[in-house]
Design an enzyme around this catalytic site. Sequence first.
Site, PDB file in Angstrom:
ATOM      1  N   HIS A 176      -1.649   1.072  -3.313  1.00  0.00           N
ATOM      2  CA  HIS A 176      -1.642   2.673  -3.127  1.00  0.00           C
ATOM      3  C   HIS A 176      -0.504   3.316  -3.160  1.00  0.00           C
ATOM      4  O   HIS A 176      -0.376   4.640  -3.002  1.00  0.00           O
ATOM      5  CB  HIS A 176      -2.291   2.775  -1.638  1.00  0.00           C
ATOM      6  CG  HIS A 176      -3.650   2.175  -1.376  1.00  0.00           C
ATOM      7  ND1 HIS A 176      -4.761   2.552  -2.074  1.00  0.00           N
ATOM      8  CD2 HIS A 176      -3.914   1.153  -0.393  1.00  0.00           C
ATOM      9  CE1 HIS A 176      -5.772   1.924  -1.576  1.00  0.00           C
ATOM     10  NE2 HIS A 176      -5.320   1.184  -0.693  1.00  0.00           N
TER      11      HIS A 176
ATOM     12  N   ASP B 248      -9.314  -5.647  -4.913  1.00  0.00           N
ATOM     13  CA  ASP B 248      -9.292  -5.230  -3.640  1.00  0.00           C
ATOM     14  C   ASP B 248     -10.503  -4.087  -3.406  1.00  0.00           C
ATOM     15  O   ASP B 248     -10.737  -3.480  -4.210  1.00  0.00           O
ATOM     16  CB  ASP B 248      -7.999  -4.494  -3.348  1.00  0.00           C
ATOM     17  CG  ASP B 248      -7.752  -4.224  -1.877  1.00  0.00           C
ATOM     18  OD1 ASP B 248      -8.455  -3.367  -1.335  1.00  0.00           O
ATOM     19  OD2 ASP B 248      -6.911  -4.731  -1.163  1.00  0.00           O
TER      20      ASP B 248
ATOM     21  N   HIS C 299     -10.293  -1.386  -1.795  1.00  0.00           N
ATOM     22  CA  HIS C 299      -9.988  -0.125  -1.890  1.00  0.00           C
ATOM     23  C   HIS C 299      -9.403   0.271  -3.265  1.00  0.00           C
ATOM     24  O   HIS C 299      -8.857  -0.453  -3.944  1.00  0.00           O
ATOM     25  CB  HIS C 299      -9.035   0.129  -0.889  1.00  0.00           C
ATOM     26  CG  HIS C 299      -9.325  -0.156   0.467  1.00  0.00           C
ATOM     27  ND1 HIS C 299      -9.074  -1.352   1.087  1.00  0.00           N
ATOM     28  CD2 HIS C 299      -9.835   0.799   1.425  1.00  0.00           C
ATOM     29  CE1 HIS C 299      -9.605  -1.244   2.308  1.00  0.00           C
ATOM     30  NE2 HIS C 299     -10.039  -0.028   2.721  1.00  0.00           N
TER      31      HIS C 299
ATOM     32  N   ASP D 294     -10.126  -8.077   1.019  1.00  0.00           N
ATOM     33  CA  ASP D 294     -10.920  -7.258   1.974  1.00  0.00           C
ATOM     34  C   ASP D 294     -12.460  -7.444   1.727  1.00  0.00           C
ATOM     35  O   ASP D 294     -12.941  -6.638   2.560  1.00  0.00           O
ATOM     36  CB  ASP D 294     -10.310  -5.987   2.437  1.00  0.00           C
ATOM     37  CG  ASP D 294      -9.852  -5.308   1.214  1.00  0.00           C
ATOM     38  OD1 ASP D 294      -9.958  -5.788   0.020  1.00  0.00           O
ATOM     39  OD2 ASP D 294      -8.921  -4.319   1.072  1.00  0.00           O
TER      40      ASP D 294
END
Length: 382
Positions: free
Chosen positions: A154, A191, A193, A279
Amino acid sequence: MTTPVLAYYDMRMLGHNPHGWDPSHPAWTDAVKAMIALQYPGSNLETYSHPERPDRLTAIVDRLMLDPIDGVRWMLPTAASRAQLERVHDKTYVAHIESLEGESCWLAQDTTAVSPGSVEAARLAAGAGISAVEAISAGEARRAFCIVRPPGHHAHSDHASGFCLYNNLAVTAAHARESLGYQRVMIWDWDMHHGNGTQEIFYSDPSVLVVDSHCAAPFYPGSGLLLETGAGAGVGSQINVPLPLGSGNAALLKVFDEVVKPAAKAFQPDILLVSSGFDCHYLDMVCAMDETGFAILAQRMSDLADELCEGRLVVLLEGGYNAQALADSAHAVVKVLAGNPVTACNIMPDDPGCRAVADAAQFHQELNIQRARGILKIEPSR
């Protein structure tokens, strides 16, 4: 047959330990509490601890130590230098992060924060991937697994977000390109996200192909739409696969079969990199994968690396916030990287992500056909 795997880890990364609230930003604290209440109903906000905490790494390391895998060699990473960080980050941004050494503060209202040991940890996390690709280039091994934090995908070129300070994988990819002569680098970010920082950094770069499978917007960070396919010379170098909540092993395997593998064969990468967040595990947040799914993804990526780029494969840890899920998933992946075949994979009979993968695969196939014919009708956007 055992395959050597280099496992990069340094205890100093445990020194990144943000916690509590930031009294100097009361509005941020209120926003974060509202976000936590929404994502984790019933959480006790008075005893809240930061989800990106040191035991994420100790859970993985303890499991690998207690249940050792033949072929694993433990390695200490070398911290990334300013020059290496500045290949993907603005100089002013790197200087700002470096100025925070020894400090405690929040950098964004999504709880991206630093503690006194965070800057050193971030340098080591970014340097782990560099150390791994250098060792692979020198012929020490073909596979590496980097157990790092803070995570990186990110982090943008000019600001921190999503618990990330430096973009570890982007730093690694840039080093592979600029110092080691790998002309084409391919990244798969699995991931849950979207890796918005990685996308921003390489959005106009045709030498780096990024495939990103993630929970669809408005899930954090709310980006990664199908139409976000790159810009300028890099049009087509960003491939997003947005998935519904609840996606499991079958959906991610379908991402590999219908998106990652065809894209890799067309691109012909010199090295494969994985942003490996765990995750998506059912013990973590809102998806339904388990460690058998991550294991078979690692096996297929290993096979793809053997076919296309002499086995060169580096896996870097991103997210994952349940200690048991992290330990089980990382152990399963490292075991596969070391040459142990997957014997079983748990598949839900009705995986909600499979339809979305099929739609994304068709979208990108049609886009490629339009590009080849010079009749592109969709204007890529960010």
